[in-house]
Design an enzyme around this catalytic site. Structure first.
Site, PDB file in Angstrom:
ATOM      1  N   THR A  98     -24.310 -83.452  41.802  1.00 55.25           N
ATOM      2  CA  THR A  98     -23.151 -83.941  42.556  1.00 55.25           C
ATOM      3  C   THR A  98     -21.931 -83.722  41.674  1.00 55.25           C
ATOM      4  O   THR A  98     -21.805 -84.328  40.613  1.00 55.25           O
ATOM      5  CB  THR A  98     -23.290 -85.429  42.903  1.00 55.25           C
ATOM      6  OG1 THR A  98     -24.494 -85.618  43.646  1.00 55.25           O
ATOM      7  CG2 THR A  98     -22.110 -85.890  43.740  1.00 55.25           C
ATOM      8  N   LYS A 173     -21.082 -83.877  50.370  1.00 56.16           N
ATOM      9  CA  LYS A 173     -21.676 -84.948  49.547  1.00 56.16           C
ATOM     10  C   LYS A 173     -20.673 -86.073  49.312  1.00 56.16           C
ATOM     11  O   LYS A 173     -21.027 -87.257  49.286  1.00 56.16           O
ATOM     12  CB  LYS A 173     -22.162 -84.355  48.222  1.00 56.16           C
ATOM     13  CG  LYS A 173     -22.718 -85.355  47.233  1.00 56.16           C
ATOM     14  CD  LYS A 173     -24.061 -85.959  47.644  1.00 56.16           C
ATOM     15  CE  LYS A 173     -24.491 -87.029  46.633  1.00 56.16           C
ATOM     16  NZ  LYS A 173     -25.783 -87.617  46.931  1.00 56.16           N
TER      17      LYS A 173
HETATM   18  P1  NAP Z   1     -30.342 -87.768  35.044  1.00 57.40           P
HETATM   19  O1  NAP Z   1     -31.653 -88.469  35.091  1.00 57.40           O
HETATM   20  O2  NAP Z   1     -29.314 -88.199  34.049  1.00 57.40           O
HETATM   21  O3  NAP Z   1     -30.628 -86.197  34.880  1.00 57.40           O
HETATM   22  C1  NAP Z   1     -29.716 -85.262  34.437  1.00 57.40           C
HETATM   23  C2  NAP Z   1     -30.435 -84.346  33.470  1.00 57.40           C
HETATM   24  O4  NAP Z   1     -29.575 -83.261  33.104  1.00 57.40           O
HETATM   25  C3  NAP Z   1     -30.810 -85.078  32.157  1.00 57.40           C
HETATM   26  O5  NAP Z   1     -32.185 -84.881  31.897  1.00 57.40           O
HETATM   27  C4  NAP Z   1     -29.925 -84.415  31.120  1.00 57.40           C
HETATM   28  O6  NAP Z   1     -30.500 -84.269  29.844  1.00 57.40           O
HETATM   29  C5  NAP Z   1     -29.714 -83.031  31.735  1.00 57.40           C
HETATM   30  N1  NAP Z   1     -28.499 -82.419  31.207  1.00 57.40           N
HETATM   31  C6  NAP Z   1     -27.236 -82.889  31.262  1.00 57.40           C
HETATM   32  N2  NAP Z   1     -26.396 -82.027  30.675  1.00 57.40           N
HETATM   33  C7  NAP Z   1     -27.150 -80.998  30.245  1.00 57.40           C
HETATM   34  C8  NAP Z   1     -26.862 -79.810  29.552  1.00 57.40           C
HETATM   35  N3  NAP Z   1     -25.615 -79.503  29.179  1.00 57.40           N
HETATM   36  N4  NAP Z   1     -27.883 -78.973  29.242  1.00 57.40           N
HETATM   37  C9  NAP Z   1     -29.145 -79.293  29.600  1.00 57.40           C
HETATM   38  N5  NAP Z   1     -29.484 -80.403  30.260  1.00 57.40           N
HETATM   39  C10 NAP Z   1     -28.498 -81.253  30.578  1.00 57.40           C
HETATM   40  O7  NAP Z   1     -29.642 -87.853  36.480  1.00 57.40           O
HETATM   41  P2  NAP Z   1     -30.299 -87.738  37.943  1.00 57.40           P
HETATM   42  O8  NAP Z   1     -30.453 -89.090  38.511  1.00 57.40           O
HETATM   43  O9  NAP Z   1     -31.450 -86.803  37.923  1.00 57.40           O
HETATM   44  O10 NAP Z   1     -29.062 -87.084  38.725  1.00 57.40           O
HETATM   45  C11 NAP Z   1     -28.708 -85.715  38.567  1.00 57.40           C
HETATM   46  C12 NAP Z   1     -27.531 -85.412  39.490  1.00 57.40           C
HETATM   47  O11 NAP Z   1     -27.921 -85.656  40.839  1.00 57.40           O
HETATM   48  C13 NAP Z   1     -26.297 -86.276  39.240  1.00 57.40           C
HETATM   49  O12 NAP Z   1     -25.140 -85.507  39.458  1.00 57.40           O
HETATM   50  C14 NAP Z   1     -26.428 -87.372  40.283  1.00 57.40           C
HETATM   51  O13 NAP Z   1     -25.158 -87.917  40.620  1.00 57.40           O
HETATM   52  C15 NAP Z   1     -27.059 -86.609  41.432  1.00 57.40           C
HETATM   53  N6  NAP Z   1     -27.881 -87.384  42.360  1.00 57.40           N
HETATM   54  C16 NAP Z   1     -28.715 -88.355  41.915  1.00 57.40           C
HETATM   55  C17 NAP Z   1     -29.489 -89.057  42.833  1.00 57.40           C
HETATM   56  C18 NAP Z   1     -30.421 -90.166  42.392  1.00 57.40           C
HETATM   57  O14 NAP Z   1     -30.828 -90.969  43.246  1.00 57.40           O
HETATM   58  N7  NAP Z   1     -30.829 -90.243  41.147  1.00 57.40           N
HETATM   59  C19 NAP Z   1     -29.416 -88.756  44.200  1.00 57.40           C
HETATM   60  C20 NAP Z   1     -28.587 -87.724  44.622  1.00 57.40           C
HETATM   61  C21 NAP Z   1     -27.814 -87.044  43.685  1.00 57.40           C
HETATM   62  P3  NAP Z   1     -30.979 -85.519  28.937  1.00 57.40           P
HETATM   63  O15 NAP Z   1     -32.390 -85.718  29.377  1.00 57.40           O
HETATM   64  O16 NAP Z   1     -30.823 -85.081  27.553  1.00 57.40           O
HETATM   65  O17 NAP Z   1     -30.065 -86.672  29.313  1.00 57.40           O
END
Ligand code: NAP
Length: 288
Positions: A98, A173
């Site tokens: 997002t 979104k």
């Molecule tokens: P998350 O658990 O924080 O996952 C993000 C992942 O990306 C983490 O594992 C992080 O690494 C990795 N990352 C970030 N920067 C990076 C980089 N430069 N190089 C390599 N890896 C990198 O978040 P999430 O809940 O999966 O959400 C991901 C996205 O989807 C967000 O934008 C969120 O707003 C959106 N979203 C989430 C949901 C939900 O319910 N969770 C629903 C819809 C949309 P680390 O492991 O080192 O932190």
């Protein structure tokens, strides 16, 4: 299509499940994440670990990103070690984070200069939708690229809609997040009211969760509020990020958003209290 190499960057709450579905569908999956251990389960199931974004980009036909913030998207896309510099002409890059609609348009234009297709394809449905491969996927970019990506999207989601040009996936979104923002306040107030009226809130949900007030938030997050389960799901800090993007996009269109303003200020209050890594249902603490 399953003979193609699909690279997946970002193996957090959402990405781990999403990459797992692509792998289970028979694609060759290559993975990279900032914290390497989060790739272990996927590598055990047959995904190939890449040591850098550049390695992954150079060895993949389609590259998917599911990182946290617009700044993370810029970091993995742009610069000498980024996806756009290291992907072959003809590759397709899909950002499912997002993120900012304006950034999505810029990346699409940058990609075009190198004959690389770029789609913005954020999702809705939460961690539950990611686990069950039932995400709603909203896509911006060219129709040709959308059709190329469709077999991959179908492994992760059940409602996949092309919303038009680059950036439109992210704008869709934002419309989704604006609807959820005020809904979260109303769900908290409703459950709080039921408790104060001496009702059993779980029994109340049996009625109102199937009537005109029904919503994903009420039915999936309402029970967690009642049980005091703050585990994420969807991090408060990511929701604050989304509302910030939506507020500045709305402002640039000269639009007033009183509901979004209120939700954003309440969630920022939670974040200031140290709750940024809790699930969005933890908002209920402000009302209970
Ligand atoms: P998350 O658990 O924080 O996952 C993000 C992942 O990306 C983490 O594992 C992080 O690494 C990795 N990352 C970030 N920067 C990076 C980089 N430069 N190089 C390599 N890896 C990198 O978040 P999430 O809940 O999966 O959400 C991901 C996205 O989807 C967000 O934008 C969120 O707003 C959106 N979203 C989430 C949901 C939900 O319910 N969770 C629903 C819809 C949309 P680390 O492991 O080192 O932190």
């Amino acid at each position: 299509m399953t003979d193609k190499n699909i690279g997946f960057i970002g193996l957090g709450v959402m990405g781990q499940s999403m990459a797992g579905h692509i792998l289970a569908a028979g694609f060759n999956v290559r993975v990279y994440n900032r914290t390497k251990q989060k790739a272990d389960a996927l590598v055990d199931q047959g995904a190939v670990w890449c040591d850098s974004v550049a390695d992954l980009a150079a060895s993949s036909d389609v590259i998917i990103t599911m990182v946290g913030y617009p700044a993370d998207v810029e970091e993995v896309f742009i610069g000498p070690d980024g996806i756009l510099e290291n992907s072959a002409a003809g590759s397709l890059v899909i950002d499912m984070t997002t993120s900012d609609p304006a950034l999505a348009e810029k990346l699409w234009q940058d990609g075009r200069q190198n004959d690389i297709g770029v789609l913005d394809a954020p999702v809705s449905g939460g961690d539950i939708g990611a686990r069950n491969a039932s995400l709603s996927i909203m896509v911006g970019g060219s129709p040709d690229d959308f059709h190329r990506a469709l077999p991959i999207f179908k492994t992760m989601g059940t409602n996949i809609v092309h919303q038009g040009k680059a950036g439109n996936g992210q704008h869709t979104k934002m419309a989704n997040q604006i609807a959820i923002a005020s809904t979260m306040i109303s769900v908290c107030e409703s459950i709080s009211y039921a408790k104060r009226a001496g009702l059993d809130p779980e029994t109340v949900l049996k009625s109102i969760g199937k009537g005109a007030a029904a919503s994903w938030s009420l039915n999936n997050l309402g029970p967690k509020m009642i049980q005091g389960d703050d585990a994420p799901g969807f991090f408060i800090r990511h929701f604050v990020k989304d509302m910030g993007i939506a507020l500045s996009a709305a402002e640039s269109m000269g639009m007033k958003t009183p509901g979004l303003d209120l939700a954003c200020s309440l969630y920022k209050q939670m974040e200031d209290q140290g709750a940024g890594l809790k699930g969005t249902q933890a908002l209920f603490h402000l009302f209970s």
